[in-house]
Each structure stands twice: as C-alpha cells, then as structure tokens.
Write a protein that holds these residues in place. Structure first.
Motif, short mmCIF file in Angstrom:
data_model
loop_
_atom_site.label_atom_id
_atom_site.label_comp_id
_atom_site.label_asym_id
_atom_site.label_seq_id
_atom_site.Cartn_x
_atom_site.Cartn_y
_atom_site.Cartn_z
N LEU A 450 0.83 -1.21 0.00
CA LEU A 450 0.00 0.00 0.00
C LEU A 450 0.86 1.27 0.00
CD1 LEU A 450 -2.86 -1.02 2.48
CD2 LEU A 450 -2.80 -1.21 -0.01
N HIS A 451 1.83 1.28 -0.95
CA HIS A 451 2.72 2.44 -1.08
C HIS A 451 2.27 3.28 -2.28
CE1 HIS A 451 5.25 0.73 1.97
NE2 HIS A 451 5.49 -0.35 1.27
N GLY A 452 1.10 3.86 -2.18
CA GLY A 452 0.60 4.66 -3.28
C GLY A 452 1.43 5.89 -3.58
N ASP A 453 2.26 6.33 -2.63
CA ASP A 453 3.10 7.50 -2.84
C ASP A 453 4.20 7.24 -3.87
OD1 ASP A 453 3.89 5.71 -0.67
OD2 ASP A 453 5.65 7.00 -0.49
N ARG A 454 4.46 5.96 -4.18
CA ARG A 454 5.50 5.64 -5.15
C ARG A 454 4.96 5.53 -6.58
NH1 ARG A 454 8.28 0.49 -1.97
NH2 ARG A 454 8.50 1.49 0.08
N LEU A 455 3.69 5.73 -6.76
CA LEU A 455 3.05 5.46 -8.05
C LEU A 455 3.62 6.32 -9.17
CD1 LEU A 455 0.89 4.07 -9.77
CD2 LEU A 455 -0.72 5.83 -9.02
N GLU A 456 3.74 7.61 -8.97
CA GLU A 456 4.17 8.49 -10.06
C GLU A 456 5.60 8.17 -10.49
OE1 GLU A 456 3.08 12.59 -10.17
OE2 GLU A 456 1.74 12.36 -8.45
N ASP A 457 6.47 7.81 -9.55
CA ASP A 457 7.85 7.42 -9.92
C ASP A 457 7.82 6.16 -10.77
OD1 ASP A 457 8.83 9.58 -8.54
OD2 ASP A 457 9.23 8.44 -6.70
N TRP A 458 6.95 5.19 -10.39
CA TRP A 458 6.88 3.95 -11.16
C TRP A 458 6.36 4.24 -12.57
CZ3 TRP A 458 3.48 1.09 -13.96
CH2 TRP A 458 3.82 -0.24 -14.24
N ILE A 459 5.35 5.09 -12.69
CA ILE A 459 4.81 5.42 -14.01
C ILE A 459 5.86 6.08 -14.87
CG2 ILE A 459 3.14 6.89 -15.20
CD1 ILE A 459 1.18 6.41 -12.94
N ALA A 460 6.63 6.99 -14.29
CA ALA A 460 7.67 7.69 -15.05
C ALA A 460 8.72 6.70 -15.57
CB ALA A 460 8.32 8.75 -14.18
N ASP A 461 9.15 5.75 -14.73
CA ASP A 461 10.14 4.75 -15.16
C ASP A 461 9.58 3.88 -16.27
OD1 ASP A 461 11.89 5.73 -13.29
OD2 ASP A 461 11.45 4.19 -11.78
N ALA A 462 8.32 3.46 -16.16
CA ALA A 462 7.73 2.58 -17.17
C ALA A 462 7.55 3.31 -18.50
CB ALA A 462 6.39 2.04 -16.68
N GLU A 463 7.19 4.60 -18.44
CA GLU A 463 6.99 5.37 -19.68
C GLU A 463 8.30 5.58 -20.43
OE1 GLU A 463 3.12 8.21 -18.81
OE2 GLU A 463 5.09 8.85 -18.08
N GLN A 464 9.41 5.65 -19.71
CA GLN A 464 10.70 5.89 -20.34
C GLN A 464 11.31 4.62 -20.91
OE1 GLN A 464 13.10 7.79 -17.36
NE2 GLN A 464 11.81 9.63 -17.27
#
Length: 497
Positions: A450-464
């Motif tokens: 339940l670490h929703g605060d890490r979501l945007e970093d994960w999305i950025a890595d996947a998009e790159q």
C-alpha cells in the motif's frame, strides 16, 4: 408407542391437539389429531363457537428417525358472528403448526428454505431425500424466491463491478456493500449513466471501489461527486498482466534457449539427409522389385505380364526394366523434390523458435510464395515431432508466452525452483524481459505494501522504457491517477482472494 409426554418433547407444537391415533407406515409416521379448543378466533379478532363444517388437513413435518412425519389434522370451519367482518366463515389455525393454504409446518418450511438457499434445486432434492423428506426441485426454488429481500441499509463504502448475463453480449452491474463484502443490488447494463442515476438516490455513499471502466468512473463522478473513487487492486493487477503478456509475446522468438553448437545447428542451411528405418525399408523393397522384374524380363515375359505377377503398375515396371541397376532406381526415388523443400529453412528456424502450430507456419510460407496446401506442411512437420527423416535437431521446447508471463507475475517466493531457474536464465538472455520483471516486482511491492506515494515514480520509469505495452499501461494509469493512487493506498478490495 411412546407416551404423550415423550411426544410433546419431540413435537411441542402438538400440545394444543388431541392425538387420537399414531400409525407407522413403511416410509412415514402419521399422527391423526384434532383441536382441543371449543372456539376459534377470526382474523377480525372475534371468537366464534358456531361450527360451519369440518375437513381433514394433512401437514408434512420434519423427518424423525429417517421417516417422514404427516399430521392429519381435523380442522373445523366456524361462522363469524361479527356482521361487519368481510369473512363469513373461517378455518381455525394452530400457532406454530399451521399457516393458511400451506401443506408444510413452519418448521419444515424453514428447513427446506435453508436447503434450497444452500443447494438450489436438484442437489437440494437429493439432500432432503437423504434425511427422509421428499420434495420437488420446483418447490424448493419457489421457497427460495419467497424469501423476503433484506432491507437495503445505507451504504457508505460501495463496490461496483460488472458481470455477464451472456459473455461478450449482455452485461449487468453488481453493487457490493464493502463493509460486509456481500452483493446487495444489481441492475441491467453497465453504462455510467445508470450508475449515476442510482448514486443520486444514495447521497450517503462516501467511497466507491470500482474496476477500471471509464464508464463507471464518469458515472461515479457525476452521480456522487462527494465520494472518493478507488481503483480496485485486483483489476489493476489484471491490467498489468495483460501488458506483460503482450510484452512477452513481442519477445517470443527469444524464449528458446540457444542451441549448444550454433554453427553445427545453423537453421538457414539445409541439414544433411538422414535416412530413417522406414526409408531403408523402401530402398530394400526397390532393390528386390528391380531384381525380380529383370529376372522375369530375361525369361521373356512381357512388361504387362510382369506387372500382373508382381502386382505393380506398368509404369513402375517400365522404370524398373529400363534402369541399368537398382542404384539408379533408388537414386531417382530419393532425389524427388517435394513442394515444401524450398521452404524447409524457414520451417526449421521457426520450429526452433518455438512456433509449432502447422496452420501458422503454413500461412507464413504462403506469404513467401508457397503454392501448396496445408496438409503437405502438416506431413512435413510430422517428421519434426517424431524425429524422423531430416527433422532439425530440437532441444528442449521453449516456454510458452503464458508460462513466461506466469513466472514474471508470480511472487518469487511462490515460484517452484524449476520455474525460478528458467526465469533466471530467461532474464540473463534478454535484457528487456529482465527490465520487465523488475517493473512488475516493483509494482507488486507497491500494491501489497500500500505504497501509493511511489506510483508516479513507477509510471515515469515505465513510460521511459522501450517496452511499448508496459508504457501504454503506465500512460493509462495517469488518466485515472487519483483513483489508482487511492487503490494502492487504502485497504479496500472488491473481491477477496
């Protein structure tokens, strides 16, 4: 027979009755009774002692000792003396034993209703018969339908998901009380407008846990703007799994482990012909036929007579007689070019890449100019499957896309040692699949912890990353970012696994 005191302990609702006779039959026990009271009470509340008539009412009760119980009750019909009462006559009722127009006692009806709720029709009939109760499946289903629906209480945390009446054609929407994890309402269709209409009548809803449908998202926003939306984690994981499967499928040709000696097993060069035992038998038979045909020809027999004697076609006899030696016949037979031969290199390569479907390979060589039919390709691939003829050297069968996807999506602690080893070798061979596995495991850690605060970093890595399906999944998360973040932060889940 037992005493009345014992009977009343077993059947306390018989206390208002006078038991006149007890008859034991092969499959049931029959109690013949009548009411002790001298007067009856009408539904208007007035009592009456004026008997209008009598009849026998038969009630079935719960089984005892594996035998069915039937109560034959002598019932009196009274005339109501209240002139304002709409009922002219009424039949007497025994509390706890009879209800109007019912053939079952309340106790037996409750038992059958529970059986019907648990097992439905056919299975419920079998269980009831095992305990001495004979009942039809339609009766059980009618009792289930007669159960009153529970009062709809106010729901603060609502779950929304779709279900199929007919998969791919007709769908409905299921609403779940997240406090009890029980469905409490459903309706036809899965459009956002329908959900919005329902939510407008329930302003008490504060949280909506839903799947990733854009229609439900819009319906929740319009119908309950005060509610917090939560993307369900099960559906998030399922969507990620679809992206992973697409990524693995794009790397399908890399799933097979490399051959031990690439030079010796080059797929572009036609392998040397290796004669199988079946081909050696053909060679032996050609030699025998050549010798027999020449011996009869030297004796002066005609080619037609030789064909009749050896059971061979005249054209075959002409070839045998015309050949100077048996080796010429064998050489010509083995040098025949098959229609698939020009495309064998492609078939070898694709076979060793893990493509074993004859129809797919047939379509591929069709695009390369293959003029023949699929049956010839199937016969050629049969050599590969059985190891006959000039089949390529085939190592271990590469893992399927589904297997590789399952290894990547499974918790490493739950993988079998054999599968974990295969995944490790696959990650060593393919850098992109190695990165894909890393992204999946980071998302799993974020979801389970339940670490929703890490979501945007994960999305950025996947998009790159260069993995197109995974990048598409990440971009799609941005469109529903708040709900996804809530789903990875709040301990809410539609379906418990």
């Amino acid at each position: 027979m037992c005493s009345r005191d014992v009977l009343l302990k077993l059947f306390p609702y018989l206390s208002p009755l006078l038991i006149e006779e007890i008859e034991r039959q092969p499959d049931r026990v029959v109690f013949r009774t009548r009411v002790r009271a001298t007067a009856g009470v009408c539904r208007c509340g007035e009592s009456s002692a004026r008997v209008h008539g009598r009849y026998i009412r038969r009630l079935r009760d719960v089984a005892t000792g594996g035998l069915g119980v039937v109560i034959e009750l002598g019932v009196r019909r009274f005339r109501c003396e209240n002139t304002r009462c709409p009922a002219v006559t009424f039949a007497e009722q025994i509390a706890g034993l009879t209800t109007p127009h019912s053939r079952y006692t309340p106790l037996l009806r409750r038992v059958l209703t529970h059986i019907g709720l648990a097992l439905a029709g056919r299975a419920g009939v079998r269980v009831a018969a095992a305990v001495g109760i004979s009942v039809g499946r339609d009766t059980l289903l009618r009792m289930v339908r007669a159960v009153p629906e529970p009062d709809a209480s106010e729901v603060e945390v609502l779950g929304v998901d779709d279900f199929a009446f007919r998969k791919g054609r007709h769908y409905g929407t299921l609403l779940i009380d997240m406090a009890t994890h029980r469905p409490f309402h459903l309706y036809d269709g899965r459009e956002g407008e329908d959900l919005a209409d329902w939510l407008r009548g329930h302003p008490e809803v504060k949280v909506i846990c839903r799947d990733r449908s854009s229609g439900y998202a819009e319906g929740a926003r319009v119908g309950a703007p005060q509610a917090q939306q939560v993307a369900d984690r099960y559906h998030l994981w399922a969507n990620l799994g679809q992206a992973v499967e697409k990524s693995v499928n794009a790397h399908r040709s890399r799933l097979a482990e490399p051959a031990p000696d690439e030079a010796a097993e080059s797929l572009e060069v036609e392998p040397a012909v290796v004669h199988s035992p079946d081909e050696l038998k053909i060679v032996t038979r050609l030699r025998e036929q050549h010798g027999a045909a020449h011996e009869l020809w030297e004796q002066g027999m005609s080619k037609a007579a030789i064909g009749r004697k050896l059971g061979l076609h005249q054209a075959t006899i002409r070839k045998l007689v015309s050949a100077r030696s048996a080796d010429d016949v064998v050489a010509k037979s083995l040098q025949r070019v098959h229609i698939v031969d020009p495309y064998v290199g492609h078939l070898h390569r694709r076979w060793n890449e893990g493509v074993r479907n004859a129809t797919q390979l047939y379509r591929e060589i069709q695009q390369l100019g293959y003029p023949g039919g699929e049956l010839a390709v199937q016969r050629h691939l049969r050599r590969y499957r059985t190891g006959r003829g000039h089949a390529p050297a085939v190592g271990p069968k590469p893992p399927s896309v589904r297997d590789a996807t399952a290894w990547i999506m499974t918790n490493p602690e739950h993988l079998r040692d054999e599968d974990a080893d295969k995944l490790h070798r696959l990650r060593e061979r393919d850098a992109e699949l190695d990165r894909l596995t890393g992204h999946v495991r980071k998302f799993a850690t974020m979801m389970t912890g339940l670490h929703g605060d890490r979501l945007e970093d994960w999305i950025a890595d996947a998009e790159q990353d260069t993995l197109a399906p995974l990048a598409s999944f990440a971009r799609n998360l941005r469109r529903d970012l708040d709900a996804v973040r809530n789903g990875l932060t709040l301990p809410l889940q539609l379906w418990r696994r």
